[in-house]
Design a protein around this motif. Structure first.
Motif, mmCIF file in Angstrom:
data_model
loop_
_atom_site.group_PDB
_atom_site.id
_atom_site.type_symbol
_atom_site.label_atom_id
_atom_site.label_comp_id
_atom_site.label_asym_id
_atom_site.label_seq_id
_atom_site.Cartn_x
_atom_site.Cartn_y
_atom_site.Cartn_z
ATOM 1 N N PRO A 184 -2.748 -6.569 -3.125
ATOM 2 C CA PRO A 184 -3.116 -5.991 -4.476
ATOM 3 C C PRO A 184 -2.122 -4.926 -5.074
ATOM 4 C CG PRO A 184 -5.277 -5.964 -3.149
ATOM 5 C CD PRO A 184 -4.160 -6.240 -2.212
ATOM 6 N N GLY A 185 -1.538 -5.000 -6.074
ATOM 7 C CA GLY A 185 -0.604 -4.225 -6.551
ATOM 8 C C GLY A 185 0.706 -5.047 -6.576
ATOM 9 N N SER A 259 1.571 -1.158 -3.216
ATOM 10 C CA SER A 259 0.383 -1.994 -2.781
ATOM 11 C C SER A 259 -0.953 -1.074 -2.317
ATOM 12 C CB SER A 259 0.560 -3.000 -1.878
ATOM 13 O OG SER A 259 1.024 -2.574 -0.853
ATOM 14 N N LEU A 260 -2.157 -1.496 -2.289
ATOM 15 C CA LEU A 260 -3.316 -0.941 -2.300
ATOM 16 C C LEU A 260 -3.144 -0.642 -0.643
ATOM 17 C CD1 LEU A 260 -6.046 0.300 -3.187
ATOM 18 C CD2 LEU A 260 -7.056 -1.934 -2.591
ATOM 19 N N ARG A 262 -5.333 -0.607 2.473
ATOM 20 C CA ARG A 262 -6.842 -1.241 2.565
ATOM 21 C C ARG A 262 -7.015 -1.057 4.132
ATOM 22 N NH1 ARG A 262 -6.097 -7.457 0.497
ATOM 23 N NH2 ARG A 262 -8.236 -7.279 0.178
ATOM 24 N N MET A 283 -6.272 -4.056 -7.688
ATOM 25 C CA MET A 283 -6.653 -3.260 -6.795
ATOM 26 C C MET A 283 -8.120 -3.059 -6.894
ATOM 27 S SD MET A 283 -3.757 -0.287 -6.606
ATOM 28 C CE MET A 283 -2.008 -0.679 -6.278
ATOM 29 N N TYR A 366 -2.396 5.887 -7.386
ATOM 30 C CA TYR A 366 -1.850 4.843 -7.764
ATOM 31 C C TYR A 366 -1.630 4.724 -9.349
ATOM 32 C CZ TYR A 366 -3.108 3.118 -3.394
ATOM 33 O OH TYR A 366 -3.290 2.897 -1.658
#
Length: 402
Positions: A184-185, A259-260, A262, A283, A366
């Motif tokens: 994500p991102g 990117s996220l 995680r 995200m 972010y």
């Protein structure tokens, strides 16, 4: 490509002030020279950014930064990773580097003339060779890890208007396979043929949904431009006006180091301006899909309600998930805009707003939006004591956070 030695490093570093003064002239000359000799490479470069001069200016800053830090490349931070991801998304290959190097070195000589002696030119040749080797190596690893290389045909299965400016395109592999996973991102590059330029043009768009294997979604802003200043977006206009459901578009594999994080429990703060909300939607969607209980603050600023995309979606997410809060600012509030529903605050996002609505100790932040917007929010967070490594930004087009 030759290895650079200590004496050559010193020569390159000593020329950094010259590049600061003459860099844009050199890079403008470089692009004209390279495209004249290799017109096929126009397909790899945003020709609008050539027209406005933003791409030559960005390259000049990058060359200066490399020269100034030639003896301490770690000071460049994540710049190498970011450039490599952009290159891999554009399908830049090792064979392109000698062409760029030849024309860049020739441009330095042709612009600076007798100010560049043979030893200095050789030092720059070695410096470029070092940088090319670094990027080629990083990009090779990205290609190995990619879902595919080059451009792959995708079918537009849905087209959804999100606001007056932003339209979403749902893309599924034309061969009927599953959509790839991604972080994500991240973003993809979409290629369209631009008739008045006579070349294909690539554009990078953030993915705006969680990874789930069903589709890739991009949400494209129609770039209106500014008369006599910035041309209207050629590819975004083609996407809005010429790409309908059922159309085939060429897409590269997801890339990007924005990117996220995680698998951690830290709070997440998503700060977006305008179309910069698209990776934030990805995200937030991924966090919800994962069943995460991390605190999420979604702070979005835009000009007005008419251009506010995904309003109902984020309202629903915040309503259904107690760990998610959203704060929306409209620069201009209309008569029909509902406080607490469409927006929360009027005006631009200020340091006071950041402290009140976005500051969470130990969070990961972010930020995506216009360059000035990102710089302002980053500076506000750092002024509040946020560690720089916790502030993540995404930059599209030509530009850099100073």
């Amino acid at each position: 490509m030759s290895q650079i030695n200590a004496e050559q490093m010193a020569r390159v570093k000593a020329t950094a002030p010259v590049l600061a003064e003459h860099g844009p002239t050199i890079t403008r000359h470089f692009y004209r020279r390279m495209f004249a000799r290799h017109p096929e490479l126009k397909n790899l470069f945003n020709q609008t950014h050539q027209t406005t001069g933003s791409q030559p200016e960005t390259l000049a800053r990058a060359v200066y930064a490399y020269a100034a830090n030639i003896d301490n490349l770690g000071a460049l931070g994540g710049a190498v990773s970011r450039i490599a991801h952009k290159h891999a998304s554009l399908n830049i290959r090792p064979e392109h580097y000698p062409i760029v190097g030849e024309n860049l070195l020739a441009s330095i000589v042709e612009v600076l003339g007798d100010a560049v002696d043979a030893d200095t030119l050789e030092a720059w040749r070695a410096a470029y060779g070092q940088l090319a080797q670094i990027l080629i190596g990083v990009e090779a690893n990205l290609y190995v890890g990619a879902a595919w290389t080059g451009f792959r045909p995708f079918k537009v299965t849905r087209k959804v208007r999100e606001s007056d400016e932003i339209t979403s395109f749902y893309l599924t592999p034309a061969d009927g396979g599953a959509a790839p996973s991604f972080e994500p991102g991240q973003y993809v590059t979409v290629k369209r043929f631009v008739g008045d330029l006579g070349v294909d043009q690539p554009r990078q768009y953030s993915l705006s949904d969680a990874p789930h294997g069903k589709w890739l979604r991009i949400s494209v802003k129609r770039e209106a431009g500014k008369p006599e200043v910035i041309p209207a977006g050629k590819v975004s206009t083609l996407m809005h006006d010429g790409v309908e459901e059922g159309a085939i578009v060429e897409v590269t594999a997801p890339m990007g180091d924005f990117s996220l994080k995680r698998g951690v429990e830290t709070p997440v703060v998503l700060l977006s301006g305008g179309v910069g909300l698209t990776p934030m939607v990805s995200m937030a969607s991924a966090l919800i899909a994962d069943g995460s209980k991390r605190e999420v603050r979604f702070v979005h600023a835009c000009r007005e309600g008419a251009v506010h995309a995904f309003r109902d979606w984020i309202n629903d997410v915040a309503h259904r998930n107690a760990n998610v809060t959203r704060t929306v600012l409209y620069e201009r509030v209309g008569l029909n805009d509902r406080p607490g529903v469409d927006h929360d605050l009027e005006g631009r996002l200020t340091p006071a707003h950041i402290e009140c609505y976005a500051f969470v100790p130990d969070a990961d932040y972010y930020i995506c939006g216009p360059i000035a917007f990102m710089k302002a929010q980053r500076d506000s967070l750092i002024a509040l004591g946020v560690a720089p490594e916790r502030v993540h930004t995404e930059i599209f087009g030509s530009g850099a956070l100073e």
